[in-house]
Design a protein around this motif. Structure first.
Motif, mmCIF file in Angstrom:
data_model
loop_
_atom_site.group_PDB
_atom_site.id
_atom_site.type_symbol
_atom_site.label_atom_id
_atom_site.label_comp_id
_atom_site.label_asym_id
_atom_site.label_seq_id
_atom_site.Cartn_x
_atom_site.Cartn_y
_atom_site.Cartn_z
ATOM 1 N N ARG A 368 0.829 -1.209 0.000
ATOM 2 C CA ARG A 368 0.000 0.000 0.000
ATOM 3 C C ARG A 368 0.863 1.259 0.000
ATOM 4 N NH1 ARG A 368 -5.612 0.860 -0.749
ATOM 5 N NH2 ARG A 368 -5.916 3.079 -0.376
ATOM 6 N N THR A 369 1.880 1.287 0.867
ATOM 7 C CA THR A 369 2.766 2.447 0.951
ATOM 8 C C THR A 369 3.502 2.678 -0.360
ATOM 9 O OG1 THR A 369 3.073 2.102 3.328
ATOM 10 C CG2 THR A 369 4.724 3.437 2.194
ATOM 11 N N THR A 370 3.942 1.596 -0.983
ATOM 12 C CA THR A 370 4.663 1.702 -2.260
ATOM 13 C C THR A 370 3.779 2.312 -3.334
ATOM 14 O OG1 THR A 370 6.040 -0.222 -1.739
ATOM 15 C CG2 THR A 370 5.860 0.399 -4.059
ATOM 16 N N ILE A 371 2.553 1.843 -3.431
ATOM 17 C CA ILE A 371 1.628 2.369 -4.444
ATOM 18 C C ILE A 371 1.292 3.826 -4.145
ATOM 19 C CG2 ILE A 371 -0.706 2.163 -5.394
ATOM 20 C CD1 ILE A 371 -0.474 -0.867 -5.000
ATOM 21 N N GLU A 372 1.094 4.172 -2.880
ATOM 22 C CA GLU A 372 0.791 5.560 -2.514
ATOM 23 C C GLU A 372 1.972 6.482 -2.824
ATOM 24 O OE1 GLU A 372 -0.356 5.237 1.562
ATOM 25 O OE2 GLU A 372 -2.462 4.761 1.097
ATOM 26 N N ASP A 373 3.194 6.001 -2.614
ATOM 27 C CA ASP A 373 4.376 6.797 -2.961
ATOM 28 C C ASP A 373 4.457 7.006 -4.467
ATOM 29 O OD1 ASP A 373 5.153 7.083 -0.357
ATOM 30 O OD2 ASP A 373 6.626 5.451 -0.389
ATOM 31 N N MET A 374 4.141 5.968 -5.225
ATOM 32 C CA MET A 374 4.145 6.082 -6.682
ATOM 33 C C MET A 374 3.083 7.083 -7.146
ATOM 34 S SD MET A 374 4.505 1.988 -7.390
ATOM 35 C CE MET A 374 3.982 2.027 -9.095
ATOM 36 N N ALA A 375 1.983 7.158 -6.396
ATOM 37 C CA ALA A 375 0.852 8.002 -6.787
ATOM 38 C C ALA A 375 1.092 9.485 -6.512
ATOM 39 C CB ALA A 375 -0.411 7.547 -6.049
ATOM 40 N N LYS A 376 2.102 9.804 -5.678
ATOM 41 C CA LYS A 376 2.309 11.193 -5.267
ATOM 42 C C LYS A 376 2.652 12.131 -6.421
ATOM 43 C CE LYS A 376 3.642 10.255 -0.473
ATOM 44 N NZ LYS A 376 4.739 10.205 0.516
ATOM 45 N N SER A 377 3.204 11.592 -7.486
ATOM 46 C CA SER A 377 3.586 12.438 -8.619
ATOM 47 C C SER A 377 2.434 12.679 -9.595
ATOM 48 C CB SER A 377 4.765 11.813 -9.365
ATOM 49 O OG SER A 377 4.431 10.515 -9.829
ATOM 50 N N TYR A 378 1.245 12.149 -9.281
ATOM 51 C CA TYR A 378 0.081 12.313 -10.152
ATOM 52 C C TYR A 378 -0.896 13.340 -9.557
ATOM 53 C CZ TYR A 378 1.629 8.218 -12.759
ATOM 54 O OH TYR A 378 2.364 7.352 -13.529
ATOM 55 N N GLU A 379 -1.658 13.970 -10.449
ATOM 56 C CA GLU A 379 -2.598 14.992 -10.012
ATOM 57 C C GLU A 379 -3.715 14.414 -9.159
ATOM 58 O OE1 GLU A 379 -4.075 17.253 -13.271
ATOM 59 O OE2 GLU A 379 -2.112 18.082 -13.824
ATOM 60 N N GLN A 380 -4.125 13.180 -9.450
ATOM 61 C CA GLN A 380 -5.180 12.524 -8.680
ATOM 62 C C GLN A 380 -4.632 11.213 -8.093
ATOM 63 O OE1 GLN A 380 -8.162 12.412 -11.936
ATOM 64 N NE2 GLN A 380 -9.390 13.792 -10.670
ATOM 65 N N PRO A 381 -3.874 11.321 -7.005
ATOM 66 C CA PRO A 381 -3.243 10.124 -6.439
ATOM 67 C C PRO A 381 -4.227 9.050 -6.008
ATOM 68 C CG PRO A 381 -3.031 12.026 -4.966
ATOM 69 C CD PRO A 381 -3.523 12.539 -6.270
ATOM 70 N N GLU A 382 -5.412 9.448 -5.510
ATOM 71 C CA GLU A 382 -6.397 8.455 -5.064
ATOM 72 C C GLU A 382 -6.847 7.578 -6.230
ATOM 73 O OE1 GLU A 382 -6.785 11.709 -4.730
ATOM 74 O OE2 GLU A 382 -6.557 12.127 -2.580
ATOM 75 N N ALA A 383 -7.050 8.219 -7.375
ATOM 76 C CA ALA A 383 -7.476 7.471 -8.558
ATOM 77 C C ALA A 383 -6.381 6.505 -9.013
ATOM 78 C CB ALA A 383 -7.828 8.440 -9.695
ATOM 79 N N TYR A 384 -5.126 6.942 -8.877
ATOM 80 C CA TYR A 384 -3.995 6.085 -9.259
ATOM 81 C C TYR A 384 -3.937 4.856 -8.359
ATOM 82 C CZ TYR A 384 0.844 4.788 -10.367
ATOM 83 O OH TYR A 384 1.970 4.105 -10.761
ATOM 84 N N VAL A 385 -4.121 5.055 -7.063
ATOM 85 C CA VAL A 385 -4.108 3.935 -6.117
ATOM 86 C C VAL A 385 -5.240 2.960 -6.435
ATOM 87 C CG1 VAL A 385 -4.425 3.273 -3.701
ATOM 88 C CG2 VAL A 385 -2.998 5.259 -4.274
ATOM 89 N N SER A 386 -6.435 3.503 -6.699
ATOM 90 C CA SER A 386 -7.585 2.659 -7.029
ATOM 91 C C SER A 386 -7.341 1.879 -8.318
ATOM 92 C CB SER A 386 -8.844 3.521 -7.173
ATOM 93 O OG SER A 386 -9.159 4.160 -5.954
ATOM 94 N N TRP A 387 -6.673 2.512 -9.267
ATOM 95 C CA TRP A 387 -6.364 1.868 -10.549
ATOM 96 C C TRP A 387 -5.509 0.620 -10.326
ATOM 97 C CZ3 TRP A 387 -1.616 1.542 -13.393
ATOM 98 C CH2 TRP A 387 -1.766 1.118 -14.714
ATOM 99 N N TYR A 388 -4.554 0.688 -9.434
ATOM 100 C CA TYR A 388 -3.701 -0.464 -9.144
ATOM 101 C C TYR A 388 -4.484 -1.566 -8.442
ATOM 102 C CZ TYR A 388 1.086 0.211 -10.634
ATOM 103 O OH TYR A 388 2.219 0.277 -11.403
ATOM 104 N N TYR A 389 -5.299 -1.191 -7.477
ATOM 105 C CA TYR A 389 -6.016 -2.206 -6.703
ATOM 106 C C TYR A 389 -7.206 -2.797 -7.467
ATOM 107 C CZ TYR A 389 -3.400 -1.716 -2.379
ATOM 108 O OH TYR A 389 -2.408 -1.746 -1.437
ATOM 109 N N SER A 390 -7.563 -2.201 -8.593
ATOM 110 C CA SER A 390 -8.700 -2.706 -9.369
ATOM 111 C C SER A 390 -8.305 -3.825 -10.333
ATOM 112 C CB SER A 390 -9.348 -1.564 -10.163
ATOM 113 O OG SER A 390 -8.458 -1.068 -11.155
ATOM 114 N N ASP A 391 -7.013 -4.097 -10.447
ATOM 115 C CA ASP A 391 -6.550 -5.101 -11.394
ATOM 116 C C ASP A 391 -5.533 -6.020 -10.712
ATOM 117 O OD1 ASP A 391 -4.466 -6.056 -13.542
ATOM 118 O OD2 ASP A 391 -6.280 -5.574 -14.674
ATOM 119 N N LYS A 392 -5.812 -7.321 -10.669
ATOM 120 C CA LYS A 392 -4.966 -8.265 -9.946
ATOM 121 C C LYS A 392 -3.559 -8.353 -10.531
ATOM 122 C CE LYS A 392 -8.505 -11.331 -7.998
ATOM 123 N NZ LYS A 392 -9.017 -12.723 -7.932
#
Length: 433
Positions: A368-392
């Motif tokens: 979770r922390t890794t994905i959230e860190d990756m998401a910090k450089s995006y305008e909508q980090p929450e959407a980026y995190v959801s995008w990762y967790y929506s696909d196995k």
């Protein structure tokens, strides 16, 4: 079923599997009986076709199907019985049905991996911090990204942009298809082959120059690689860079909403510290993996090396396809990728064995922390995190990366660490090479 195994090399095995003819005949008879109830043949009502007719018409085909099924089922049963762990698919041959059903499967097995000595690896760990001088250099770099160009009448110098027309001749042949017009070169940016930009200083608008340079041995055009070349250059214009003022407008352009220099510097430093932490982590990881690769020697199945070579070549082949090039045009011999493929396969096997023996489980909180860190450089980090967790499959790629990092952390915890202090710029420059 009878199974015999011959060791033909350190990792190669030749397994012979024999199945009694009674088993084959039973399966063939079962399938033909089922088929008799389903087939439609002219002159017979559905389900009423005599069994001997079905046997004559479909017997050979059905036996072939049964043979295929038997190979698939008995192969894996035989591997389990013989405690064999194959690497890749087998080569099946020498089918013999004179006395029952017999075939030979040739394959490579995974090597036995000794982890002796992996605790106590000698590791050098780099340490660095972001200094105010590093922030100053970063702001200057941001200014450079938004520089403007102003035409000047003086002679060209380092960091100027010079627009030229040029022609190149090698071994008496023009290879630039005549003269290239209006070609802009930033002197010192190393866009051209070594020596070319050095010859562009001291020139004014309208002046010409003829000079010779030699193409690098590793140049991607085989006809020019390592060849001496004569260039004829005519200067069209010379421009010097102009850096923008770091004012409120400039600062807001990089996302600092209040436009204040103090906030701007703090934001830059935070980003630099995050990048530095990632670079230091990557450097330490590479150091650990290199030490591990040197420590654990093992024989690698050739089929796994071949598969990894294909994986490494894939991006180049896909790029060639997009550009409508043939594979032969790429000049990509497999030997170019062999060392890298061997290292990647070996480390994958070694890390897998450490994970197994140490029972290392992926830490979901670190994922979770890794994905959230990756998401910090995006305008909508929450959407980026959801995008990762929506696909196995996407999530699995991060889980595997985190599991590998956890394994490296375990190795570091057991290693003999020597620290060395270095600078932000040295770490980041090395990370970009």
């Amino acid at each position: 079923m009878q199974v015999s195994v011959e060791k033909t090399s350190e990792l190669s095995r030749k397994m012979t599997v024999s199945v009694p003819e009674t088993v084959v005949q039973e399966k063939v008879a079962e399938r033909l009986k089922t088929l008799a109830r389903q087939v439609k043949i002219d002159g017979f009502r559905p389900g009423k076709v005599p069994q001997h007719v079905v046997n004559k018409m479909y017997g050979e085909k059905v036996r072939g199907e049964v043979a295929g099924d038997l190979i698939q089922s008995t192969y894996y049963d035989a591997l389990r019985d013989q405690n064999l762990n194959p690497a890749g698919q087998p080569h099946i041959h020498d089918l013999d049905e004179t006395e029952g059903f017999k075939y030979i499967a040739e394959f490579e097995v995974y090597p036995e991996i000794s982890l002796a000595g992996i605790e106590g690896l000698a590791i050098t760990q780099s340490l660095a911090t972001v200094e105010e001088s590093d922030v100053d250099a970063m702001i200057e770099k941001l200014q450079t990204q938004k520089k403007s160009w102003n035409e000047v009448e003086r002679a060209s110098q380092d960091k100027d942009r010079i627009t030229i027309a040029f022609a190149g001749v090698s071994e008496g042949e023009n290879f630039t298809d005549g003269t290239v017009q209006d070609f802009a070169v930033e002197i010192g940016a190393k866009q051209m082959i070594p020596g070319f930009e050095d010859n562009l200083t001291g020139l004014k608008n309208g002046e010409s120059k003829i000079f010779s340079v030699t193409f690098p041995e590793e140049y991607n055009n085989a006809k020019l690689a390592g060849k001496p070349t004569e260039f004829t250059v005519e200067v069209i214009k010379v421009e010097e860079p102009g850096l923008p003022v770091v004012d409120e407008e400039f600062i807001k352009g990089y996302g600092t909403q209040d436009g204040l220099m103090a906030t701007f510097r703090a934001d830059i430093k935070t980003n630099m510290e995050r990048e530095l932490a990632q670079a230091l982590h990557g450097k330490l990881k590479n150091t650990v993996l290199e030490a591990l690769y040197e420590k654990v020697q093992l024989k690698i199945p050739g089929i796994l090396i071949e598969e990894e070579i294909q994986n490494l070549m894939k991006p180049y082949l896909e790029s060639a396809k997009r550009n409508k090039l043939k594979q032969a045009d790429l000049q990509l011999p497999k030997e170019m990728f062999k060392d890298q493929a061997e290292r990647r396969v070996a480390l994958g096997l070694i890390l897998g064995e450490i994970i197994r023996t140490q029972d290392i489980k992926v830490d979901d909180s670190k994922v979770r922390t890794t994905i959230e860190d990756m998401a910090k450089s995006y305008e909508q980090p929450e959407a980026y995190v959801s995008w990762y967790y929506s696909d196995k499959s996407r999530l699995n790629s991060v889980q595997q990366m985190v599991l590998e990092d956890q394994t490296v952390e375990w190795l570091v915890s057991k290693a003999k660490i020597a620290n060395e202090t270095t600078s932000f710029s040295d770490i980041m420059d090395a990370n970009q090479r």
